[in-house]
Design an enzyme around this catalytic site. Structure first.
Site, PDB file in Angstrom:
ATOM      1  N   LYS A 101       0.859  -1.197   0.000  1.00  0.00           N
ATOM      2  CA  LYS A 101       0.000   0.000   0.000  1.00  0.00           C
ATOM      3  C   LYS A 101       0.889   1.237   0.000  1.00  0.00           C
ATOM      4  O   LYS A 101       1.561   1.530   0.974  1.00  0.00           O
ATOM      5  CB  LYS A 101      -0.886   0.050   1.258  1.00  0.00           C
ATOM      6  CG  LYS A 101      -1.881   1.205   1.193  1.00  0.00           C
ATOM      7  CD  LYS A 101      -2.452   1.583   2.538  1.00  0.00           C
ATOM      8  CE  LYS A 101      -1.674   2.623   3.277  1.00  0.00           C
ATOM      9  NZ  LYS A 101      -1.604   3.941   2.598  1.00  0.00           N
ATOM     10  N   GLY A 159       7.562   5.006   7.638  1.00  0.00           N
ATOM     11  CA  GLY A 159       6.752   6.204   7.799  1.00  0.00           C
ATOM     12  C   GLY A 159       7.132   6.949   9.055  1.00  0.00           C
ATOM     13  O   GLY A 159       8.235   6.783   9.583  1.00  0.00           O
ATOM     14  N   GLY A 214       4.234   4.842  13.209  1.00  0.00           N
ATOM     15  CA  GLY A 214       5.001   3.640  13.574  1.00  0.00           C
ATOM     16  C   GLY A 214       4.641   3.123  14.955  1.00  0.00           C
ATOM     17  O   GLY A 214       4.545   1.903  15.167  1.00  0.00           O
ATOM     18  N   GLU A 222      10.648   1.341   9.914  1.00  0.00           N
ATOM     19  CA  GLU A 222      11.656   2.314   9.468  1.00  0.00           C
ATOM     20  C   GLU A 222      11.022   3.683   9.648  1.00  0.00           C
ATOM     21  O   GLU A 222      10.166   4.080   8.853  1.00  0.00           O
ATOM     22  CB  GLU A 222      12.014   2.063   7.989  1.00  0.00           C
ATOM     23  CG  GLU A 222      12.602   0.699   7.706  1.00  0.00           C
ATOM     24  CD  GLU A 222      14.006   0.533   8.277  1.00  0.00           C
ATOM     25  OE1 GLU A 222      14.667   1.547   8.552  1.00  0.00           O
ATOM     26  OE2 GLU A 222      14.426  -0.618   8.476  1.00  0.00           O
ATOM     27  N   CYS A 243      14.252  10.793   5.485  1.00  0.00           N
ATOM     28  CA  CYS A 243      14.328  10.327   6.875  1.00  0.00           C
ATOM     29  C   CYS A 243      15.740  10.490   7.428  1.00  0.00           C
ATOM     30  O   CYS A 243      15.938  10.758   8.603  1.00  0.00           O
ATOM     31  CB  CYS A 243      13.923   8.871   6.931  1.00  0.00           C
ATOM     32  SG  CYS A 243      14.815   7.872   5.730  1.00  0.00           S
ATOM     33  N   GLU A 249      11.096  15.945  14.150  1.00  0.00           N
ATOM     34  CA  GLU A 249      11.356  15.841  12.714  1.00  0.00           C
ATOM     35  C   GLU A 249      10.478  16.834  11.955  1.00  0.00           C
ATOM     36  O   GLU A 249       9.252  16.789  12.046  1.00  0.00           O
ATOM     37  CB  GLU A 249      11.047  14.413  12.239  1.00  0.00           C
ATOM     38  CG  GLU A 249      11.445  14.184  10.809  1.00  0.00           C
ATOM     39  CD  GLU A 249      11.102  12.781  10.323  1.00  0.00           C
ATOM     40  OE1 GLU A 249       9.977  12.329  10.561  1.00  0.00           O
ATOM     41  OE2 GLU A 249      11.970  12.158   9.692  1.00  0.00           O
TER      42      GLU A 249
END
Ligand code: NAD
Length: 484
Positions: free
Chosen positions: A181, A234, A239, A256, A290, A389
């Site tokens: 997906k 993501g 996560g 991840e 990331c 982030e």
């Protein structure tokens, strides 16, 4: 117009989506609609999971020899390679990829996943005999690696073909079946992988691709008991939710997640070199990476020169529509994402950091979700712009007095994904890198090497990808017997 999505690839067939919802996919540089894409619903996810389950339980794929599987996986990569120019055009329009990124991460390095995964699966130590136990009797042991089963692969918007390929290729090369997906804003290229699978003769149900539905579709893919493993890339927020939901059915999980990686300038580095590298390590893809090193740790003695050179370099970065090959900095993915970046810049100002350059939409560009490369100094590591982030072209410069302090600041983060150390003295840089609690450190201009590993310490994730991540896609079986 790019090729849109009106059907999903499930069980080797192109099937009608169950919901009827359609989204418009925008070119983030022009804000124009490039395609329409069917949106998946949880029912589509269930249909795809059922197809993957049947293909794993009853199909030939898990039992085929790695070389037989490898031939098909390799062929998928070759097919994608022949379409690399169209893929480049698509990635430019779908995600605002610049020419440099198309030639590297967004397309070329994505396609490498297929040949490499095929090769690794063929040479993988599928079986090894463990040392025997000899008393009171001789006990022999064979350790056998087997595919895990049905893998749900859930991916983000920023490097869609790259992340999709680096999940699908190793998972199927290792004998699993997959439901993929993609992210809702960037679903198109996932279907190019489905087309390559069909053309390469991948057995039905081994790869199933559904549209970029929302959280409810991801939740179905995580919670459904027919799924054996979730490979998720993501945000940290998503996560955490994936990990918690997967625990309900005790699934194997690979996560991840995000990062707030530090680049540490050692005092023998060249300020000019640092400024140049920051363009690649932090500003690349408008900071939507990331592993971007969004904190720059600089010794007091070099601070002013590094900041001055970095700011000057930022001001020179050609920013605009990547359709112009001279453009180095493309757009952010959507208006709402740009608004999020802006709110972080405001938070930096409110918390007392000094804005050196950027901090605004480029006034010369009235279309597209662009944002100028932005540098803050006088940043404390406890500020939000140093801890959270941002996923935009925003650099936080932090001063340090000595190496011990630099290590403390670098490690003072919930994240531990990437990092960089700048010094011409490699032994010194290597020794320093060993002190960082992070899964990846680029020394000087260290680049991605897929024969190594990718993945995070701490809340940047669980598990690894690339070569070191191959085992994640296996279960270990211990066969043991007593020698007569
Ligand atoms: P996101 O977390 O919003 O979405 C990622 C994917 O998860 C999408 O397909 C989304 O639909 C799905 N999703 C969202 N919530 C979910 C839930 N509760 N359960 C199941 N699925 C869910 O991330 P994004 O904004 O698309 O991408 C940016 C993030 O991805 C950044 O945090 C970035 O650091 C991270 N990322 C990490 C890596 C890595 O290798 N560590 C690589 C690329 C991106």
């Amino acid at each position: 117009m790019a090729t849109g999505v009106d059907r999903f690839y499930i069980g080797g067939e192109w099937v009608e989506p169950k919901s009827g919802d359609v989204s418009e996919i925008l070119n983030p540089a022009t804000e124009e609609v490039i395609a329409t894409a069917a949106v998946s619903s949880p029912k589509d996810a269930v249909a795809a999971i059922e197809a993957a389950r049947v293909a794993f339980d009853e199909g030939p794929w898990p039992g085929m020899a790695p070389a037989e599987r490898g031939a098909i996986v390799r062929r998928m990569g070759e097919i994608l390679h022949t379409r690399r120019r169209e893929l480049g055009d698509l990635l430019r329009e779908e995600v605002g990829a610049t020419l440099y990124l198309i030639k590297t991460v967004q397309v070329s390095w994505a396609i490498e996943a297929f040949a490499l995964s095929a090769e690794w699966a063929e040479t993988f130590p599928w079986e090894e005999e463990a040392p025997s136990r000899t008393k009171p009797v001789t006990v022999r042991s064979l350790l056998v690696r087997e595919p895990v089963g049905v893998v749900s692969a859930i991916t983000p918007f920023n490097y869609p073909l790259f992340v999709n390929s680096w999940k699908v290729a190793p998972a199927i090369a290792m004998g699993n079946t997959v439901v993929l997906k993609p992210a809702p804003w960037t679903p198109l290229d996932a279907f190019e992988i489905a087309r390559a699978a069909e053309e390469a003769g991948l057995p039905p149900g081994v790869l199933n691709v559904i549209g970029g539905g929302g959280v409810d579709v991801g939740e179905e893919m995580v919670g459904n008991p027919m799924v054996d493993m979730v490979s998720f890339t993501g945000s940290l927020t998503a996560g955490r939710s994936v990990g918690a939901r997967a625990a309900q059915t005790v699934k194997k999980v690979q996560l991840e997640l995000g990062g707030k990686s530090a680049a540490i300038v050692l005092d023998d580095a060249s300020a000019e070199d640092v400024a140049m590298r920051i363009m690649g390590n932090c500003m690349l893809h408008a900071g939507q990476g990331c592993g971007c090193t969004t904190r720059l740790l600089v010794p007091e003695t070099m601070h002013d020169e590094v900041v001055e050179r970095t700011a000057a370099m930022c001001a020179l970065m050609p920013i605009g529509d990547p359709a112009d090959p001279s453009v180095v900095l493309g757009p952010l993915i959507r208006e709402q994402h740009r608004a999020r970046v802006e709110s972080y810049v405001q938070a930096g100002i409110d918390e007392g950091a000094t804005l050196v350059t950027g901090g605004r939409r480029p006034p010369q560009l009235d279309k597209g979700f662009f944002y100028e490369p932005t540098v803050f100094t006088d940043v404390r590591n406890d500020m939000r712009i140093a801890q959270e982030e941002i996923f935009g072209p925003v650099l936080a410069v932090i001063r340090y007095r000595d190496e011990d302090e630099a290590v403390r600041i670098a490690n003072d983060s919930v994240f531990g994904l990437g990092g960089a150390v700048y010094s011409p003295n490699r032994p010194r840089a290597l020794a320093f890198s060993r002190r960082l609690r992070t899964g990846f450190v680029g020394i000087g201009g260290g680049m991605l090497n897929f024969h190594g590993s990718w993945g995070g310490y701490k809340q940047s994730g669980v598990g690894r990808e690339w070569r070191a991540g191959l085992e994640e896609y296996t279960e270990l079986k211990h066969l043991t017997w007593v020698e007569p």
